[in-house]
Write an enzyme that holds these catalytic residues in place. Structure first.
Site, short mmCIF file in Angstrom:
data_model
loop_
_atom_site.label_atom_id
_atom_site.label_comp_id
_atom_site.label_asym_id
_atom_site.label_seq_id
_atom_site.Cartn_x
_atom_site.Cartn_y
_atom_site.Cartn_z
N PHE A 119 -18.57 15.17 -26.03
CA PHE A 119 -18.15 14.36 -27.19
C PHE A 119 -18.04 12.87 -26.85
CE2 PHE A 119 -14.65 16.21 -24.90
CZ PHE A 119 -13.83 15.11 -24.65
N ARG B 7 -12.79 16.01 -33.73
CA ARG B 7 -12.11 17.07 -32.96
C ARG B 7 -12.55 18.41 -33.54
NH1 ARG B 7 -9.87 15.44 -28.14
NH2 ARG B 7 -12.11 15.36 -28.14
N PHE C 299 -7.14 22.09 -24.11
CA PHE C 299 -7.44 20.67 -24.23
C PHE C 299 -8.69 20.42 -23.39
CE2 PHE C 299 -7.40 16.17 -23.41
CZ PHE C 299 -7.41 15.74 -24.72
N THR C 300 -9.53 19.49 -23.85
CA THR C 300 -10.86 19.31 -23.27
C THR C 300 -10.84 19.12 -21.75
OG1 THR C 300 -10.63 16.98 -23.85
CG2 THR C 300 -11.83 18.35 -25.41
N TYR D 257 0.83 -1.21 0.00
CA TYR D 257 0.00 0.00 0.00
C TYR D 257 0.86 1.25 0.00
CZ TYR D 257 -3.71 3.27 0.88
OH TYR D 257 -4.58 4.31 0.75
N ASP E 183 2.12 20.63 -19.90
CA ASP E 183 1.37 19.39 -20.12
C ASP E 183 2.33 18.49 -20.87
OD1 ASP E 183 -0.08 17.25 -21.09
OD2 ASP E 183 -1.92 18.40 -21.35
N LYS F 174 0.41 8.17 -23.33
CA LYS F 174 0.85 8.52 -24.69
C LYS F 174 2.36 8.26 -24.82
CE LYS F 174 -3.20 10.85 -24.27
NZ LYS F 174 -4.02 10.83 -23.05
#
Ligand code: P70
Length: 470
Positions: free
Chosen positions: A462, A395, A137-138, A85, A228, A271
């Site tokens: 979306f 997009r 960015f969303t 943990y 980011d 990514k």
């Protein structure tokens, strides 16, 4: 040294074929479908590719997020998971890798990128603040808004023009930054959010020169730069290719140079970092780290796992090392450009220059007869699925959502369909099939009709919105 000079020689022959620096050990079988089956599937999915079952998809170009193939070394790393943990050894491996390759002192793991965005927004943004960024960015913008902030777009104008061939369309326009500081004051700006290979602009990089200028500006005004970092290694590869003075530096060196000019980051590790799940917040300021550590136990998990299993952190630590390899990036981005060049050669309108992680079809140019409020990119994505079982992502107007002030659709300049390539997954023949299918749909573009939105969820519409054909 030897490997370095070898890969550089490879880069100098840009038009020679790229090749994968790996071979295939395991495969996943795909199910083929008929056109009639696909017409039924997309109807049931409300003409939203997010709502298709993956088993009904042949080539899945929905996203590069969590869909890449892990290496044998990463899979071996999974077996070394320490699922304690607290204080898992894999956390310390990951922290070492982040310190070594990104250079940030403190690491707070999260379950994925938006977990880190949530925590950063909560600890840094006060109601009434303004958060500039090189395009929205969303999920990033939503968390800024939920924390009481307002997003302000400060990317260069070229980024909003799909036809502009500016080599660094991810650059920040310093005049827009200056105007914002003049208007609201630096104390209302908790940080600038800087994204590498700007997703919504078409995977477009910023340049080091631009970041250096931004850094000087932000230091003058006491504004932190929060990266980011989701696709920053891919951004580093473009700097190496395109920016004066960087051809002889490694992706690894360039990545460090970028991070050293910033104060911290959020990361969706799904990514660049070649894992199926995971993310983190990282920074250099101890007080900020303590706040993030305190917040992470409320929303994600203990500060040494933050919603990930120990094995996930191990796979990520190994993924970082593989992601900075020149030959990896050269094949990864080489494949995206192979697909993009095929479409350009066939005369299909796409966002230029071809970006990092995807080829973006310009739906506005393809379907000028469909008004933006009838969602041309959504309709085009549905048609591409019907044509060949290829799944892509809208997009455009659906993704951009409604302006909170007016309640109207934002009608962004970029109305795009993203064909996103998972890393190390598809072959060159898959790219050929994809290009052929896009060309087929493009040929019958005049027959394509718009869509009516019949279900609209409140947040990030979306993902779950449903449509009917007109
Ligand atoms: C995509 C994915 C995620 C992402 C990103 C950047 C630059 C943060 C995140 C969030 C998944 C996605 C997310 C929202 C809408 C569509 C698709 N991008 N910053 O496919 O990270 O997903 O891990 O929470 O690209 O582009 P996470």
């Amino acid at each position: 040294m030897n490997a370095e000079s070898h890969s550089h020689e490879h880069h100098s022959h840009e038009h020679h074929s790229w090749a994968e620096p790996y071979k295939i050990k395991m495969v996943e079988l795909l199910r083929m479908t008929t056109r009639a089956e696909r017409e039924q599937a997309i109807l049931e999915a409300g003409y939203n590719t997010f709502l298709l079952r993956s088993e009904d998809v042949y080539i899945d170009l929905l996203t590069d997020s969590g869909t890449s193939a892990m290496s044998d070394r990463q899979w071996a790393g999974l077996m070394m998971g320490d699922e304690a943990y607290s204080g898992s050894r894999n956390f310390y491996h990951l922290q070492d890798a982040v310190r070594e390759f990104y250079g940030y002192k403190y690491l707070v793991p999260t379950h994925q990128g938006r977990g880190a965005e949530h925590i950063m927004s909560k600890i840094m943004i006060k109601p009434g603040d303004y958060v500039p960024g090189n395009m929205y960015f969303t999920t990033t913008r939503l968390h800024q808004e939920l924390a009481g902030g307002a997003f302000v777009d400060v990317i260069i104008d070229e980024a909003h023009d799909p036809a502009s061939t500016h080599p660094f369309k991810g650059n920040v326009d310093l005049r827009k930054m200056d105007a914002l500081v003049g208007k609201v004051g630096a104390d209302r700006i908790p940080y600038i959010s800087l994204e590498g290979c700007v997703n919504m602009a078409g995977g477009q990089p910023f340049s080091m020169a631009n970041l250096r200028e931004l850094h000087a500006f932000c230091r003058r005004h006491g504004i932190p730069i929060m990266l980011d970092a989701t696709r920053t290694i891919e951004n580093a590869w473009f700097i190496r290719q395109r920016e004066e003075g960087y051809a002889d530096k490694s992706v690894r060196q360039i990545l460090r140079e970028i991070c050293d000019l910033t104060d911290g980051c959020t990361m969706s590790a799904k990514k660049d970092l070649l894992v199926n799940i995971g993310g983190f917040f990282a920074c250099n300021d101890e007080q900020l780290c303590l706040k993030a550590q305190n917040m992470v136990v409320v929303y994600e998990g203990l500060h040494t796992y933050g919603g990930m299993a120990g094995r996930d952190m191990e796979a990520m630590a190994i993924g970082i090392q593989e992601a900075v390899m020149e030959e990896h990036q050269s094949a990864r981005i080489g494949q995206v450009h192979y697909l993009g060049r095929k479409l350009l050669d066939a005369g299909v309108p796409i966002v230029r220059p071809i970006g990092s992680h995807a080829v973006f079809l310009d739906a506005r140019a393809c379907l000028p007869h469909i008004d933006q409020d009838l969602y041309p990119a959504q309709a085009l994505a549905a048609q591409l699925y019907i044509e060949a079982g290829i799944r892509s992502m809208e997009r455009g107007n659906v993704s951009a959502g409604r302006d909170p002030a007016t309640g109207n659709n934002r009608r962004p300049n970029l109305e795009l369909v993203r064909l996103t390539l998972p890393r190390r997954v598809y072959t060159q023949a898959h790219m050929d099939v994809t290009a052929e299918a896009v060309v087929e749909v493009y040929k019958r573009r005049n027959e394509i009709r718009g869509l009516k939105m019949v279900y609209e969820p409140e947040y990030l519409r979306f993902f779950q919105a449903r449509f009917e054909p007109l």
